[in-house]
Design a protein around this motif. Sequence first.
Motif, PDB file in Angstrom:
ATOM      1  N   ALA A  53       0.819  -1.211   0.000  1.00 46.95           N
ATOM      2  CA  ALA A  53       0.000   0.000   0.000  1.00 46.95           C
ATOM      3  C   ALA A  53       0.857   1.267   0.000  1.00 46.95           C
ATOM      4  O   ALA A  53       0.319   2.376   0.007  1.00 46.95           O
ATOM      5  CB  ALA A  53      -0.930  -0.004   1.211  1.00 46.95           C
ATOM      6  N   GLY A  54       2.177   1.111   0.006  1.00 44.18           N
ATOM      7  CA  GLY A  54       3.076   2.264   0.010  1.00 44.18           C
ATOM      8  C   GLY A  54       3.114   3.001   1.334  1.00 44.18           C
ATOM      9  O   GLY A  54       3.443   4.181   1.370  1.00 44.18           O
ATOM     10  N   LEU A  55       2.798   2.307   2.436  1.00 43.08           N
ATOM     11  CA  LEU A  55       2.717   2.964   3.733  1.00 43.08           C
ATOM     12  C   LEU A  55       3.973   2.845   4.589  1.00 43.08           C
ATOM     13  O   LEU A  55       4.134   3.614   5.530  1.00 43.08           O
ATOM     14  CB  LEU A  55       1.529   2.416   4.532  1.00 43.08           C
ATOM     15  CG  LEU A  55       0.151   2.771   3.998  1.00 43.08           C
ATOM     16  CD1 LEU A  55      -0.936   2.068   4.812  1.00 43.08           C
ATOM     17  CD2 LEU A  55      -0.061   4.277   4.029  1.00 43.08           C
ATOM     18  N   VAL A  56       4.840   1.870   4.328  1.00 42.64           N
ATOM     19  CA  VAL A  56       5.977   1.660   5.232  1.00 42.64           C
ATOM     20  C   VAL A  56       7.276   1.429   4.478  1.00 42.64           C
ATOM     21  O   VAL A  56       7.282   0.967   3.345  1.00 42.64           O
ATOM     22  CB  VAL A  56       5.749   0.461   6.187  1.00 42.64           C
ATOM     23  CG1 VAL A  56       4.548   0.688   7.071  1.00 42.64           C
ATOM     24  CG2 VAL A  56       5.632  -0.845   5.443  1.00 42.64           C
ATOM     25  N   TYR A  57       8.370   1.759   5.162  1.00 47.01           N
ATOM     26  CA  TYR A  57       9.696   1.360   4.714  1.00 47.01           C
ATOM     27  C   TYR A  57      10.007  -0.015   5.300  1.00 47.01           C
ATOM     28  O   TYR A  57      10.653  -0.839   4.678  1.00 47.01           O
ATOM     29  CB  TYR A  57      10.766   2.339   5.204  1.00 47.01           C
ATOM     30  CG  TYR A  57      10.478   3.796   4.943  1.00 47.01           C
ATOM     31  CD1 TYR A  57      10.161   4.254   3.665  1.00 47.01           C
ATOM     32  CD2 TYR A  57      10.525   4.730   5.973  1.00 47.01           C
ATOM     33  CE1 TYR A  57       9.910   5.590   3.433  1.00 47.01           C
ATOM     34  CE2 TYR A  57      10.287   6.075   5.741  1.00 47.01           C
ATOM     35  CZ  TYR A  57       9.976   6.501   4.477  1.00 47.01           C
ATOM     36  OH  TYR A  57       9.725   7.822   4.246  1.00 47.01           O
ATOM     37  N   VAL A  63       6.239  -6.709  20.737  1.00 43.11           N
ATOM     38  CA  VAL A  63       6.244  -5.423  20.038  1.00 43.11           C
ATOM     39  C   VAL A  63       5.894  -5.599  18.567  1.00 43.11           C
ATOM     40  O   VAL A  63       6.391  -6.517  17.912  1.00 43.11           O
ATOM     41  CB  VAL A  63       7.639  -4.749  20.159  1.00 43.11           C
ATOM     42  CG1 VAL A  63       7.693  -3.448  19.376  1.00 43.11           C
ATOM     43  CG2 VAL A  63       7.998  -4.526  21.616  1.00 43.11           C
ATOM     44  N   VAL A  64       5.043  -4.707  18.079  1.00 42.63           N
ATOM     45  CA  VAL A  64       4.751  -4.569  16.653  1.00 42.63           C
ATOM     46  C   VAL A  64       5.212  -3.164  16.269  1.00 42.63           C
ATOM     47  O   VAL A  64       4.976  -2.210  17.013  1.00 42.63           O
ATOM     48  CB  VAL A  64       3.235  -4.744  16.376  1.00 42.63           C
ATOM     49  CG1 VAL A  64       2.889  -4.390  14.949  1.00 42.63           C
ATOM     50  CG2 VAL A  64       2.801  -6.163  16.693  1.00 42.63           C
ATOM     51  N   TYR A  65       5.885  -3.027  15.121  1.00 49.93           N
ATOM     52  CA  TYR A  65       6.456  -1.725  14.763  1.00 49.93           C
ATOM     53  C   TYR A  65       6.344  -1.470  13.263  1.00 49.93           C
ATOM     54  O   TYR A  65       6.161  -2.388  12.467  1.00 49.93           O
ATOM     55  CB  TYR A  65       7.925  -1.638  15.183  1.00 49.93           C
ATOM     56  CG  TYR A  65       8.800  -2.595  14.416  1.00 49.93           C
ATOM     57  CD1 TYR A  65       9.408  -2.204  13.221  1.00 49.93           C
ATOM     58  CD2 TYR A  65       9.003  -3.893  14.857  1.00 49.93           C
ATOM     59  CE1 TYR A  65      10.195  -3.092  12.500  1.00 49.93           C
ATOM     60  CE2 TYR A  65       9.784  -4.781  14.154  1.00 49.93           C
ATOM     61  CZ  TYR A  65      10.376  -4.375  12.969  1.00 49.93           C
ATOM     62  OH  TYR A  65      11.145  -5.263  12.258  1.00 49.93           O
ATOM     63  N   ALA A  66       6.478  -0.191  12.923  1.00 44.88           N
ATOM     64  CA  ALA A  66       6.539   0.217  11.519  1.00 44.88           C
ATOM     65  C   ALA A  66       7.363   1.499  11.410  1.00 44.88           C
ATOM     66  O   ALA A  66       7.369   2.323  12.320  1.00 44.88           O
ATOM     67  CB  ALA A  66       5.143   0.454  10.961  1.00 44.88           C
ATOM     68  N   ALA A  67       8.053   1.643  10.292  1.00 49.32           N
ATOM     69  CA  ALA A  67       8.772   2.867   9.948  1.00 49.32           C
ATOM     70  C   ALA A  67       8.107   3.423   8.697  1.00 49.32           C
ATOM     71  O   ALA A  67       7.952   2.714   7.702  1.00 49.32           O
ATOM     72  CB  ALA A  67      10.246   2.574   9.683  1.00 49.32           C
ATOM     73  N   THR A  68       7.696   4.682   8.757  1.00 57.11           N
ATOM     74  CA  THR A  68       6.921   5.259   7.672  1.00 57.11           C
ATOM     75  C   THR A  68       7.276   6.726   7.447  1.00 57.11           C
ATOM     76  O   THR A  68       7.993   7.334   8.238  1.00 57.11           O
ATOM     77  CB  THR A  68       5.405   5.111   7.976  1.00 57.11           C
ATOM     78  OG1 THR A  68       4.651   5.527   6.845  1.00 57.11           O
ATOM     79  CG2 THR A  68       4.981   5.930   9.178  1.00 57.11           C
ATOM     80  N   ASP A  69       6.757   7.272   6.395  1.00 60.35           N
ATOM     81  CA  ASP A  69       6.856   8.700   6.111  1.00 60.35           C
ATOM     82  C   ASP A  69       5.965   9.431   7.116  1.00 60.35           C
ATOM     83  O   ASP A  69       4.834   9.006   7.348  1.00 60.35           O
ATOM     84  CB  ASP A  69       6.364   8.941   4.678  1.00 60.35           C
ATOM     85  CG  ASP A  69       6.456  10.388   4.239  1.00 60.35           C
ATOM     86  OD1 ASP A  69       6.010  11.283   5.000  1.00 60.35           O
ATOM     87  OD2 ASP A  69       6.942  10.634   3.130  1.00 60.35           O
ATOM     88  N   PRO A  70       6.420  10.520   7.727  1.00 59.09           N
ATOM     89  CA  PRO A  70       5.588  11.226   8.699  1.00 59.09           C
ATOM     90  C   PRO A  70       4.209  11.624   8.158  1.00 59.09           C
ATOM     91  O   PRO A  70       3.236  11.642   8.901  1.00 59.09           O
ATOM     92  CB  PRO A  70       6.418  12.459   9.058  1.00 59.09           C
ATOM     93  CG  PRO A  70       7.826  12.049   8.806  1.00 59.09           C
ATOM     94  CD  PRO A  70       7.761  11.115   7.622  1.00 59.09           C
ATOM     95  N   ALA A  71       4.114  11.891   6.870  1.00 59.17           N
ATOM     96  CA  ALA A  71       2.824  12.263   6.281  1.00 59.17           C
ATOM     97  C   ALA A  71       1.858  11.076   6.214  1.00 59.17           C
ATOM     98  O   ALA A  71       0.656  11.267   6.023  1.00 59.17           O
ATOM     99  CB  ALA A  71       3.045  12.832   4.880  1.00 59.17           C
TER     100      ALA A  71
END
Length: 124
Positions: free
Chosen positions: A78-82, A98-106
């Motif tokens: 979906a283009g939401l995370v790195y 723990v569940v985590y994600a790295a994403t664009d702030p927008a």
Amino acid sequence: MTTTPVAPSPAPDAPALDPPLTQRIERTVNRDQNQALIFYGWNGPRLNDPDLPVWNVLFSYLGSHSGQDPLFTPLRSAGLVYAAGAFLQAGLDPGNAVVYAATDPAKTTDCRAQLETAIRGVQD
């Protein structure tokens, strides 16, 4: 020569555990970088928890990038995370889950919504 057995000294009293959280805690830390990190955490199992193997299977599934996983593949498609995943650390006291994600702030709002949907999907 004779030896006298020495009794082990008693274990010190374990510190009291913090009471379970009853509400969500959110913390925002602003840094000079173009990446948002989102973490969801829970008390994990103890090393002697009889359900530890179940926890291990669940978090192996959540943290995989197999194409069948509920976190990384759908969020990345979906283009939401790195990056996205999960990890588990059992402990003598309650461990970490723990569940985590790295994403664009927008994309933080959309990413959080999708992460929470995936977590609820596993809980159901």
